[in-house]
Scaffold this motif. Sequence first.
Motif, PDB file in Angstrom:
ATOM      1  N   THR A  70      38.234  41.450  45.181  1.00  0.00           N
ATOM      2  CA  THR A  70      37.718  40.669  44.054  1.00  0.00           C
ATOM      3  C   THR A  70      37.906  41.496  42.773  1.00  0.00           C
ATOM      4  O   THR A  70      38.254  42.678  42.842  1.00  0.00           O
ATOM      5  CB  THR A  70      36.194  40.410  44.203  1.00  0.00           C
ATOM      6  N   CYS A  71      37.638  40.876  41.630  1.00  0.00           N
ATOM      7  CA  CYS A  71      37.586  41.634  40.375  1.00  0.00           C
ATOM      8  C   CYS A  71      36.126  41.659  39.930  1.00  0.00           C
ATOM      9  O   CYS A  71      35.470  40.613  39.943  1.00  0.00           O
ATOM     10  CB  CYS A  71      38.408  40.962  39.282  1.00  0.00           C
ATOM     11  N   ILE A  72      35.632  42.829  39.571  1.00  0.00           N
ATOM     12  CA  ILE A  72      34.245  42.921  39.112  1.00  0.00           C
ATOM     13  C   ILE A  72      34.235  43.658  37.772  1.00  0.00           C
ATOM     14  O   ILE A  72      34.489  44.861  37.707  1.00  0.00           O
ATOM     15  CB  ILE A  72      33.351  43.622  40.157  1.00  0.00           C
ATOM     16  N   HIS A  80      39.452  41.697  35.342  1.00  0.00           N
ATOM     17  CA  HIS A  80      40.334  42.418  36.272  1.00  0.00           C
ATOM     18  C   HIS A  80      39.971  43.877  36.559  1.00  0.00           C
ATOM     19  O   HIS A  80      40.859  44.673  36.854  1.00  0.00           O
ATOM     20  CB  HIS A  80      41.805  42.366  35.792  1.00  0.00           C
ATOM     21  N   TRP A  81      38.699  44.232  36.440  1.00  0.00           N
ATOM     22  CA  TRP A  81      38.330  45.608  36.794  1.00  0.00           C
ATOM     23  C   TRP A  81      38.391  45.746  38.309  1.00  0.00           C
ATOM     24  O   TRP A  81      37.821  44.943  39.038  1.00  0.00           O
ATOM     25  CB  TRP A  81      36.941  45.944  36.284  1.00  0.00           C
ATOM     26  N   ILE A  82      39.039  46.787  38.763  1.00  0.00           N
ATOM     27  CA  ILE A  82      39.185  47.038  40.199  1.00  0.00           C
ATOM     28  C   ILE A  82      37.867  47.617  40.736  1.00  0.00           C
ATOM     29  O   ILE A  82      37.411  48.646  40.249  1.00  0.00           O
ATOM     30  CB  ILE A  82      40.341  48.035  40.462  1.00  0.00           C
ATOM     31  N   PRO A  83      37.253  46.972  41.732  1.00  0.00           N
ATOM     32  CA  PRO A  83      36.002  47.522  42.274  1.00  0.00           C
ATOM     33  C   PRO A  83      36.181  48.970  42.729  1.00  0.00           C
ATOM     34  O   PRO A  83      37.236  49.350  43.235  1.00  0.00           O
ATOM     35  CB  PRO A  83      35.716  46.593  43.460  1.00  0.00           C
ATOM     36  N   SER A  84      35.125  49.761  42.535  1.00  0.00           N
ATOM     37  CA  SER A  84      35.241  51.184  42.848  1.00  0.00           C
ATOM     38  C   SER A  84      33.909  51.743  43.312  1.00  0.00           C
ATOM     39  O   SER A  84      32.847  51.284  42.881  1.00  0.00           O
ATOM     40  CB  SER A  84      35.707  51.912  41.566  1.00  0.00           C
ATOM     41  N   ASP A  98      34.721  37.865  40.043  1.00  0.00           N
ATOM     42  CA  ASP A  98      35.792  36.868  40.073  1.00  0.00           C
ATOM     43  C   ASP A  98      36.393  36.840  41.482  1.00  0.00           C
ATOM     44  O   ASP A  98      36.943  37.824  41.956  1.00  0.00           O
ATOM     45  CB  ASP A  98      36.857  37.247  39.032  1.00  0.00           C
ATOM     46  N   VAL A  99      36.235  35.713  42.149  1.00  0.00           N
ATOM     47  CA  VAL A  99      36.665  35.584  43.545  1.00  0.00           C
ATOM     48  C   VAL A  99      37.770  34.531  43.627  1.00  0.00           C
ATOM     49  O   VAL A  99      37.637  33.444  43.057  1.00  0.00           O
ATOM     50  CB  VAL A  99      35.481  35.134  44.434  1.00  0.00           C
ATOM     51  N   THR A 100      38.842  34.858  44.301  1.00  0.00           N
ATOM     52  CA  THR A 100      39.855  33.847  44.600  1.00  0.00           C
ATOM     53  C   THR A 100      40.093  33.888  46.094  1.00  0.00           C
ATOM     54  O   THR A 100      40.493  34.918  46.633  1.00  0.00           O
ATOM     55  CB  THR A 100      41.180  34.120  43.864  1.00  0.00           C
ATOM     56  N   SER A 101      39.791  32.794  46.778  1.00  0.00           N
ATOM     57  CA  SER A 101      40.010  32.790  48.221  1.00  0.00           C
ATOM     58  C   SER A 101      40.968  31.672  48.602  1.00  0.00           C
ATOM     59  O   SER A 101      41.139  30.703  47.861  1.00  0.00           O
ATOM     60  CB  SER A 101      38.688  32.664  48.965  1.00  0.00           C
ATOM     61  N   ALA A 110      37.279  31.236  41.017  1.00  0.00           N
ATOM     62  CA  ALA A 110      36.079  31.030  40.207  1.00  0.00           C
ATOM     63  C   ALA A 110      35.407  32.364  39.921  1.00  0.00           C
ATOM     64  O   ALA A 110      35.529  33.317  40.695  1.00  0.00           O
ATOM     65  CB  ALA A 110      35.085  30.112  40.920  1.00  0.00           C
ATOM     66  N   SER A 111      34.701  32.418  38.806  1.00  0.00           N
ATOM     67  CA  SER A 111      33.919  33.616  38.510  1.00  0.00           C
ATOM     68  C   SER A 111      32.642  33.223  37.795  1.00  0.00           C
ATOM     69  O   SER A 111      32.579  32.190  37.131  1.00  0.00           O
ATOM     70  CB  SER A 111      34.735  34.603  37.670  1.00  0.00           C
ATOM     71  N   ARG A 112      31.623  34.054  37.981  1.00  0.00           N
ATOM     72  CA  ARG A 112      30.349  33.825  37.293  1.00  0.00           C
ATOM     73  C   ARG A 112      29.860  35.142  36.724  1.00  0.00           C
ATOM     74  O   ARG A 112      30.268  36.218  37.167  1.00  0.00           O
ATOM     75  CB  ARG A 112      29.279  33.332  38.285  1.00  0.00           C
ATOM     76  N   MET A 113      28.916  35.030  35.795  1.00  0.00           N
ATOM     77  CA  MET A 113      28.271  36.224  35.246  1.00  0.00           C
ATOM     78  C   MET A 113      27.006  36.538  36.053  1.00  0.00           C
ATOM     79  O   MET A 113      26.294  35.627  36.491  1.00  0.00           O
ATOM     80  CB  MET A 113      27.883  36.003  33.779  1.00  0.00           C
TER      81      MET A 113
END
Length: 260
Positions: A70-72, A80-84, A98-101, A110-113
Amino acid sequence: MKEKIIIKSPKQIEGIRKASNLTARTLDMIWEFVKAWISTEELDNICNEFILKNWGISACIGYHWFPKYTCISLNDTVCHWIPSKWQVLKEGDILNIDVTSIVDWYFWDASRMFTVWEITLKSDKLIKAAHDAWKIWIEQIKPWNHFWDIWYYIARHVEPLGYSIVMDYTGHWVWINFHEAPHVFHKAKKWSWEEIKPWMIFTVEPMINVWKHQSKLLKDNWTVKTKDWSFSAQWEHTILVTETWYEILTKTDKDFWFKY
Ligand code: MF3
Ligand code: CO
Ligand code: CO
Protein backbone atom coordinates in the motif's frame (compact mmCIF):
# COMPACT_ATOMS: atom_id res chain seq x y z
CA MET A 1 0.53 8.71 -28.36
CA LYS A 2 -3.00 8.70 -27.11
CA GLU A 3 -4.12 5.29 -25.91
CA LYS A 4 -7.29 3.75 -27.16
CA ILE A 5 -10.30 4.43 -24.99
CA ILE A 6 -12.17 1.27 -24.10
CA ILE A 7 -15.74 1.46 -22.94
CA LYS A 8 -16.61 -1.53 -20.78
CA SER A 9 -19.16 -4.09 -21.95
CA PRO A 10 -22.32 -4.82 -19.91
CA LYS A 11 -20.92 -8.24 -19.09
CA GLN A 12 -17.79 -6.73 -17.66
CA ILE A 13 -19.80 -4.22 -15.66
CA GLU A 14 -21.78 -7.09 -14.21
CA GLY A 15 -18.49 -8.80 -13.36
CA ILE A 16 -17.07 -5.79 -11.59
CA ARG A 17 -20.23 -5.39 -9.54
CA LYS A 18 -20.07 -9.03 -8.48
CA ALA A 19 -16.41 -9.14 -7.56
CA SER A 20 -15.96 -8.16 -3.94
CA ASN A 21 -14.99 -4.59 -3.20
CA LEU A 22 -12.04 -5.51 -1.08
CA THR A 23 -10.22 -2.19 -1.22
CA ALA A 24 -12.93 -0.36 0.69
CA ARG A 25 -13.24 -3.16 3.23
CA THR A 26 -9.49 -3.04 3.80
CA LEU A 27 -9.78 0.65 4.65
CA ASP A 28 -12.66 -0.10 7.04
CA MET A 29 -10.57 -2.80 8.68
CA ILE A 30 -7.35 -0.79 9.15
CA TRP A 31 -8.99 2.08 11.05
CA GLU A 32 -8.62 0.50 14.49
CA PHE A 33 -4.89 -0.16 13.98
CA VAL A 34 -4.03 3.47 13.24
CA LYS A 35 -2.54 4.51 16.58
CA ALA A 36 0.64 6.04 17.91
CA TRP A 37 3.70 3.74 17.93
CA ILE A 38 2.62 1.51 15.07
CA SER A 39 4.90 1.69 12.03
CA THR A 40 3.62 2.21 8.51
CA GLU A 41 5.25 -1.11 7.60
CA GLU A 42 3.09 -2.89 10.18
CA LEU A 43 -0.03 -1.20 8.81
CA ASP A 44 1.02 -2.24 5.32
CA ASN A 45 1.42 -5.88 6.37
CA ILE A 46 -1.94 -5.94 8.13
CA CYS A 47 -3.59 -4.62 4.95
CA ASN A 48 -1.85 -7.22 2.83
CA GLU A 49 -2.84 -10.11 5.09
CA PHE A 50 -6.45 -8.95 4.96
CA ILE A 51 -6.38 -8.67 1.17
CA LEU A 52 -4.89 -12.17 0.78
CA LYS A 53 -7.31 -13.69 3.26
CA ASN A 54 -10.15 -12.34 1.15
CA TRP A 55 -8.84 -13.76 -2.11
CA GLY A 56 -7.42 -10.57 -3.48
CA ILE A 57 -3.94 -9.34 -4.26
CA SER A 58 -2.31 -5.94 -3.91
CA ALA A 59 -1.80 -4.17 -7.22
CA CYS A 60 0.95 -2.00 -5.77
CA ILE A 61 3.73 -4.46 -5.05
CA GLY A 62 5.93 -4.80 -8.09
CA TYR A 63 4.13 -2.02 -9.95
CA HIS A 64 7.08 -0.21 -11.51
CA TRP A 65 9.16 -1.82 -8.76
CA PHE A 66 7.07 -0.41 -5.94
CA PRO A 67 8.27 -2.53 -2.98
CA LYS A 68 5.23 -2.58 -0.65
CA TYR A 69 1.52 -3.42 -0.67
CA THR A 70 0.00 0.00 0.00
CA CYS A 71 1.03 3.66 0.03
CA ILE A 72 0.92 5.39 3.41
CA SER A 73 1.55 9.13 3.17
CA LEU A 74 1.98 11.23 6.31
CA ASN A 75 1.60 14.96 6.93
CA ASP A 76 3.60 16.87 4.30
CA THR A 77 3.62 13.89 1.92
CA VAL A 78 1.33 14.30 -1.06
CA CYS A 79 1.22 10.63 -2.06
CA HIS A 80 3.08 7.34 -2.67
CA TRP A 81 5.16 7.12 0.51
CA ILE A 82 6.62 3.63 0.77
CA PRO A 83 5.66 2.03 4.11
CA SER A 84 8.67 1.58 6.37
CA LYS A 85 9.51 0.17 9.77
CA TRP A 86 11.31 3.44 10.54
CA GLN A 87 8.18 5.49 10.05
CA VAL A 88 6.31 5.26 13.34
CA LEU A 89 3.03 7.11 13.96
CA LYS A 90 2.84 9.78 16.63
CA GLU A 91 0.12 11.98 18.06
CA GLY A 92 -1.01 14.70 15.66
CA ASP A 93 -0.09 12.82 12.48
CA ILE A 94 -2.49 12.85 9.58
CA LEU A 95 -2.09 10.08 7.05
CA ASN A 96 -3.51 8.82 3.81
CA ILE A 97 -3.69 5.07 3.34
CA ASP A 98 -4.03 4.20 -0.33
CA VAL A 99 -5.04 0.64 -1.19
CA THR A 100 -5.40 -0.87 -4.64
CA SER A 101 -6.50 -4.48 -4.74
CA ILE A 102 -7.34 -6.88 -7.53
CA VAL A 103 -10.17 -9.39 -7.24
CA ASP A 104 -11.33 -11.50 -10.21
CA TRP A 105 -9.03 -9.43 -12.44
CA TYR A 106 -10.75 -6.16 -11.56
CA PHE A 107 -9.01 -3.26 -9.84
CA TRP A 108 -10.31 -1.03 -7.09
CA ASP A 109 -8.30 1.96 -6.00
CA ALA A 110 -9.25 4.01 -2.95
CA SER A 111 -7.67 6.00 -0.17
CA ARG A 112 -8.86 7.72 2.98
CA MET A 113 -7.39 10.05 5.57
CA PHE A 114 -6.69 8.81 9.09
CA THR A 115 -5.60 10.71 12.19
CA VAL A 116 -3.61 9.85 15.29
CA TRP A 117 -5.30 11.01 18.49
CA GLU A 118 -5.58 14.79 18.73
CA ILE A 119 -4.72 16.67 15.59
CA THR A 120 -4.48 20.42 15.12
CA LEU A 121 -7.44 22.43 13.98
CA LYS A 122 -5.43 23.32 10.89
CA SER A 123 -5.03 19.66 9.95
CA ASP A 124 -8.67 18.97 10.64
CA LYS A 125 -9.74 21.78 8.33
CA LEU A 126 -7.44 20.52 5.60
CA ILE A 127 -8.83 16.99 5.78
CA LYS A 128 -12.39 18.31 5.51
CA ALA A 129 -11.52 20.63 2.64
CA ALA A 130 -9.91 17.73 0.76
CA HIS A 131 -13.04 15.66 1.29
CA ASP A 132 -15.19 18.54 0.05
CA ALA A 133 -12.98 18.81 -3.03
CA TRP A 134 -13.48 15.12 -3.73
CA LYS A 135 -17.23 15.39 -3.24
CA ILE A 136 -17.53 18.48 -5.42
CA TRP A 137 -15.70 16.67 -8.22
CA ILE A 138 -17.86 13.59 -8.16
CA GLU A 139 -21.05 15.64 -8.04
CA GLN A 140 -20.14 16.86 -11.50
CA ILE A 141 -19.96 13.33 -12.92
CA LYS A 142 -22.63 12.79 -15.52
CA PRO A 143 -22.39 11.44 -19.03
CA TRP A 144 -21.29 14.04 -21.55
CA ASN A 145 -19.88 16.52 -19.05
CA HIS A 146 -16.31 17.42 -19.93
CA PHE A 147 -13.53 16.24 -17.67
CA TRP A 148 -11.75 19.49 -18.12
CA ASP A 149 -14.52 21.73 -16.82
CA ILE A 150 -14.68 20.19 -13.39
CA TRP A 151 -11.56 21.57 -11.77
CA TYR A 152 -13.15 24.99 -11.61
CA TYR A 153 -15.75 23.78 -9.13
CA ILE A 154 -13.09 22.50 -6.76
CA ALA A 155 -10.87 25.53 -7.17
CA ARG A 156 -13.72 27.85 -6.39
CA HIS A 157 -14.17 26.08 -3.08
CA VAL A 158 -10.64 25.36 -1.83
CA GLU A 159 -8.57 28.18 -3.27
CA PRO A 160 -10.35 30.98 -1.38
CA LEU A 161 -9.39 29.10 1.80
CA GLY A 162 -5.74 29.55 0.81
CA TYR A 163 -5.27 25.90 -0.19
CA SER A 164 -4.06 24.65 -3.53
CA ILE A 165 -4.86 21.69 -5.77
CA VAL A 166 -1.93 19.46 -6.75
CA MET A 167 -1.52 19.48 -10.51
CA ASP A 168 1.38 17.06 -10.94
CA TYR A 169 -0.63 13.94 -10.05
CA THR A 170 -4.04 12.99 -11.35
CA GLY A 171 -6.83 10.48 -11.14
CA HIS A 172 -6.81 7.80 -13.78
CA TRP A 173 -8.88 5.23 -15.53
CA VAL A 174 -8.79 1.88 -13.88
CA TRP A 175 -10.35 -1.45 -14.64
CA ILE A 176 -8.22 -4.36 -15.76
CA ASN A 177 -5.14 -2.20 -15.65
CA PHE A 178 -3.86 -0.01 -12.86
CA HIS A 179 -3.35 3.27 -14.62
CA GLU A 180 -5.15 3.63 -17.91
CA ALA A 181 -5.22 6.76 -20.04
CA PRO A 182 -6.58 9.38 -20.09
CA HIS A 183 -5.73 11.27 -16.92
CA VAL A 184 -8.47 12.58 -14.69
CA PHE A 185 -7.30 16.07 -13.79
CA HIS A 186 -8.29 17.70 -10.54
CA LYS A 187 -6.84 20.91 -11.83
CA ALA A 188 -5.90 20.72 -15.46
CA LYS A 189 -2.86 22.16 -17.11
CA LYS A 190 -4.26 21.85 -20.61
CA TRP A 191 -7.72 22.14 -22.03
CA SER A 192 -9.20 18.93 -23.40
CA TRP A 193 -12.30 17.76 -25.22
CA GLU A 194 -12.53 14.51 -23.31
CA GLU A 195 -16.10 13.69 -22.33
CA ILE A 196 -17.40 11.56 -19.49
CA LYS A 197 -19.15 8.59 -21.09
CA PRO A 198 -21.37 5.82 -19.70
CA TRP A 199 -19.51 2.80 -18.29
CA MET A 200 -16.21 4.56 -17.88
CA ILE A 201 -14.44 3.60 -14.68
CA PHE A 202 -11.96 6.02 -13.21
CA THR A 203 -10.63 7.36 -9.94
CA VAL A 204 -11.18 10.78 -8.48
CA GLU A 205 -8.41 11.57 -6.01
CA PRO A 206 -7.72 15.27 -5.49
CA MET A 207 -4.68 16.14 -3.41
CA ILE A 208 -5.05 19.41 -1.52
CA ASN A 209 -2.09 21.27 0.00
CA VAL A 210 -2.26 23.81 2.81
CA TRP A 211 -0.05 26.19 0.93
CA LYS A 212 1.42 25.90 -2.58
CA HIS A 213 0.61 23.20 -5.11
CA GLN A 214 4.19 22.36 -6.11
CA SER A 215 5.56 18.99 -5.12
CA LYS A 216 8.92 17.26 -5.15
CA LEU A 217 9.85 13.65 -5.73
CA LEU A 218 12.27 12.15 -3.21
CA LYS A 219 15.31 10.05 -4.11
CA ASP A 220 13.41 6.79 -3.58
CA ASN A 221 11.61 7.78 -6.81
CA TRP A 222 8.20 7.32 -5.22
CA THR A 223 7.60 9.58 -2.25
CA VAL A 224 6.04 12.89 -3.24
CA LYS A 225 6.33 15.73 -0.70
CA THR A 226 4.96 19.24 -0.84
CA LYS A 227 7.73 21.56 -1.91
CA ASP A 228 7.08 24.01 0.92
CA TRP A 229 6.63 21.30 3.59
CA SER A 230 3.02 22.23 4.12
CA PHE A 231 0.58 19.42 4.92
CA SER A 232 -1.37 17.66 2.21
CA ALA A 233 -4.56 15.59 2.26
CA GLN A 234 -6.28 13.31 -0.24
CA TRP A 235 -9.36 11.14 -0.64
CA GLU A 236 -9.79 8.67 -3.46
CA HIS A 237 -12.57 6.49 -4.82
CA THR A 238 -13.11 4.45 -7.94
CA ILE A 239 -16.19 5.61 -9.83
CA LEU A 240 -18.36 3.88 -12.43
CA VAL A 241 -20.26 6.17 -14.76
CA THR A 242 -23.75 4.88 -15.54
CA GLU A 243 -26.10 5.91 -18.33
CA THR A 244 -27.55 8.71 -16.29
CA TRP A 245 -25.24 9.24 -13.32
CA TYR A 246 -22.49 7.46 -11.40
CA GLU A 247 -21.81 4.81 -8.77
CA ILE A 248 -19.03 4.87 -6.21
CA LEU A 249 -17.51 1.41 -6.49
CA THR A 250 -15.30 1.77 -3.42
CA LYS A 251 -18.02 2.70 -0.97
CA THR A 252 -19.01 0.79 2.17
CA ASP A 253 -21.65 1.38 4.83
CA LYS A 254 -18.95 1.59 7.47
CA ASP A 255 -17.28 4.57 5.84
CA PHE A 256 -18.61 7.31 8.11
CA TRP A 257 -17.25 10.02 5.82
CA PHE A 258 -20.23 9.43 3.59
CA LYS A 259 -22.43 10.82 6.33
CA TYR A 260 -20.29 13.89 6.72
N1 MF3 B 1 -2.87 3.95 -5.61
C1 MF3 B 1 -2.09 5.01 -6.23
C2 MF3 B 1 -3.04 5.82 -7.05
O1 MF3 B 1 -4.01 6.28 -6.52
C3 MF3 B 1 -1.00 4.50 -7.07
C4 MF3 B 1 0.01 3.79 -6.30
S1 MF3 B 1 1.20 3.20 -7.35
C5 MF3 B 1 2.12 2.28 -6.32
O2 MF3 B 1 -2.94 6.02 -8.22
F1 MF3 B 1 2.88 1.56 -7.04
F2 MF3 B 1 2.76 3.10 -5.54
F3 MF3 B 1 1.38 1.53 -5.59
CO1 CO C 1 -5.50 6.10 -8.01
CO1 CO D 1 -4.77 5.00 -5.02
